[in-house]
Scaffold this active site. Sequence first.
Site, mmCIF file in Angstrom:
data_model
loop_
_atom_site.group_PDB
_atom_site.id
_atom_site.type_symbol
_atom_site.label_atom_id
_atom_site.label_comp_id
_atom_site.label_asym_id
_atom_site.label_seq_id
_atom_site.Cartn_x
_atom_site.Cartn_y
_atom_site.Cartn_z
ATOM 1 N N HIS A 188 -19.244 -12.428 8.179
ATOM 2 C CA HIS A 188 -18.166 -12.933 9.034
ATOM 3 C C HIS A 188 -17.609 -11.744 9.806
ATOM 4 C CE1 HIS A 188 -14.015 -15.028 9.451
ATOM 5 N NE2 HIS A 188 -14.826 -15.435 10.392
ATOM 6 N N SER A 244 -9.346 -14.624 10.419
ATOM 7 C CA SER A 244 -8.797 -15.157 11.663
ATOM 8 C C SER A 244 -7.473 -14.477 12.000
ATOM 9 C CB SER A 244 -8.581 -16.665 11.505
ATOM 10 O OG SER A 244 -8.054 -17.213 12.680
ATOM 11 N N ARG A 262 -9.815 -26.248 10.138
ATOM 12 C CA ARG A 262 -10.752 -26.729 9.127
ATOM 13 C C ARG A 262 -10.020 -27.410 7.965
ATOM 14 N NH1 ARG A 262 -12.476 -23.295 6.279
ATOM 15 N NH2 ARG A 262 -11.195 -21.540 6.960
ATOM 16 N N ASP A 286 -18.309 -13.382 16.007
ATOM 17 C CA ASP A 286 -17.815 -13.972 14.759
ATOM 18 C C ASP A 286 -18.806 -14.021 13.597
ATOM 19 O OD1 ASP A 286 -15.658 -15.240 13.344
ATOM 20 O OD2 ASP A 286 -16.670 -17.146 13.584
ATOM 21 N N LYS A 341 -10.981 -9.688 15.605
ATOM 22 C CA LYS A 341 -12.455 -9.558 15.714
ATOM 23 C C LYS A 341 -12.939 -9.793 17.133
ATOM 24 C CE LYS A 341 -14.237 -12.542 12.922
ATOM 25 N NZ LYS A 341 -12.969 -13.256 12.708
ATOM 26 N N THR A 342 -12.492 -10.910 17.727
ATOM 27 C CA THR A 342 -12.967 -11.262 19.072
ATOM 28 C C THR A 342 -12.414 -10.295 20.106
ATOM 29 O OG1 THR A 342 -13.141 -13.592 18.456
ATOM 30 C CG2 THR A 342 -13.028 -13.094 20.803
ATOM 31 N N LYS A 399 -18.619 -23.709 11.286
ATOM 32 C CA LYS A 399 -18.520 -23.098 9.968
ATOM 33 C C LYS A 399 -19.426 -23.783 8.948
ATOM 34 C CE LYS A 399 -15.592 -19.855 11.047
ATOM 35 N NZ LYS A 399 -16.076 -18.483 11.276
ATOM 36 N N ARG A 439 -7.807 -22.955 20.850
ATOM 37 C CA ARG A 439 -9.129 -22.305 20.880
ATOM 38 C C ARG A 439 -9.838 -22.547 22.208
ATOM 39 N NH1 ARG A 439 -11.151 -19.110 16.461
ATOM 40 N NH2 ARG A 439 -9.873 -19.622 14.648
#
Length: 527
Positions: free
Chosen positions: A216, A234, A55, A253, A238-239, A197, A317
Amino acid sequence: MSVIDELGEVGVKNVKKVHHNIGYDELFDLELKNKEGRVTDNGTMSVDTGVFTGRSPKDKYFVDQPPSNKYIAWGDINHPISKEIFDELFEKAKEQLSGKELFVQDAFCGASENSKKSIRVIAEVAWQAHFVKNMFITPTDEELKSFKPDFTLFVASKTTNEKWKEQGLNSEVFVVFNIEENVAVIGGTWYGGEIKKGVFSMMNYWLPLEGKLGMHCSANVGKDDDVALFFGLSGTGKTTLSTDPNRALIGDDEHGWDDEGVFNFEGGCYAKVINLDPESEPEIYAAIKRNALLENVVLDENGKVDYSDKSKTENTRVSYPIEHIKNHRESLRAGHPKNIIFLTADAFGVLPPVSKLTKEQAMYYFLSGYTAKVAGTERGITEPVATFSSCFGEPFLPLHPTVYAKLLGEKIDKHEVNVFLVNTGWSGGSYGVGKRMSIKATRSCINAILDGSINDSEFETIEVFNLQVPKELKGVDSKILNPRNTWEDKEAYDKTRDKLAKMFVENFKKYTKNGAEYDYSSAGPKL
């Protein structure tokens, strides 16, 4: 009115053709025809996002106009832009999209009937439509008959803004939001995450004004309908940690929390794949197949992916529809959470693998949003650098962080939620000396939280941070539960711990300036 006519009305002229809500096979064929990517040896499309592989947060702007300007927290995250400059940039994007074949994808953001928003994304690149189809919730044929977008996103990746200096902007890239007109425009960057996002930021504007919380976090649910939330920046897990063969994945997410419970904003997952290992992350590895979309990975001449190759970026990704995870929650929603887990990758090696938090500590660590960057991830970083991102997602919060914290605190109280802090970072020393926590050890900590066995443990309080840590946990070497025990040089641990504690204290001062309502500093470290 046809979509071409609608585009003409807003100023996108002479559109040659619109590919409106086309399916995966047609998108795949057009990606190949337009030479937008390569196909891997297992049939997955792989694309490059060009110069931008992440980003561009400094290029994100909101139009400074009423009534939204009285709600937005202006500052380093949310930059103001005039309506006149927004109109100039929108005009530039419309010129870029005019005269082209365009892709228009309609989707929902939010699996809750009472909270979802209708989103339309307009792009000239097939893989960006593919990304939207992966990441958001696809309406049924019946829903599409009456579909009207609440918000429209124009993606003009192939344009750049040459007048950026004259306009007082950050660069030739622009990601601009006009809340009152329900429009956003992306120019100059191809990165897929900017779309995702951007919509997330808007959900985080709308929902709190309705008394609902945008988060988030990832979420999953057990066989007894016990819901767990995993907050984290990040790279904190989390994933990985929410993708569990024994629990149904709600999402990886972005979620909302309304009066009915927790719901996924998305219809897919966007996972990091650097150093992806089929043994430690089998569900994600298996999800990378036809209809998934890889970004910025390195392929050999036969189309085999080298997941360890970071020559393009560390931020490789994959996006995939959530159906690619066998054990997912079809409704993408569930009830109120039983457990909330804050994930942090502490590269200083100071925080314990798992701590049980009081309500006040939960508020403190939520507002702190701590993780750490490690040496080598950015130019000039030679030792761990503390990163504090309010609510574990500050770049995506248009409102002041305390708005989200207040909502979280109310919901923790109302639904009697347990909150834990889990360190997925380093143990036995800082980065370069210690080792990263194994996924196996972290999973054992998570399992003890989820099955409730952690509550049967005897706890001790570690000094300075005053965190409650269990003395024993099934599947975890007891030595690592108290981080000081893992350091050979205890004095070095104490110095590093105090150094990190000072960073926490300094960071939290921004919340204590406006009175006592958010002064949870007493729940933080004590030097």
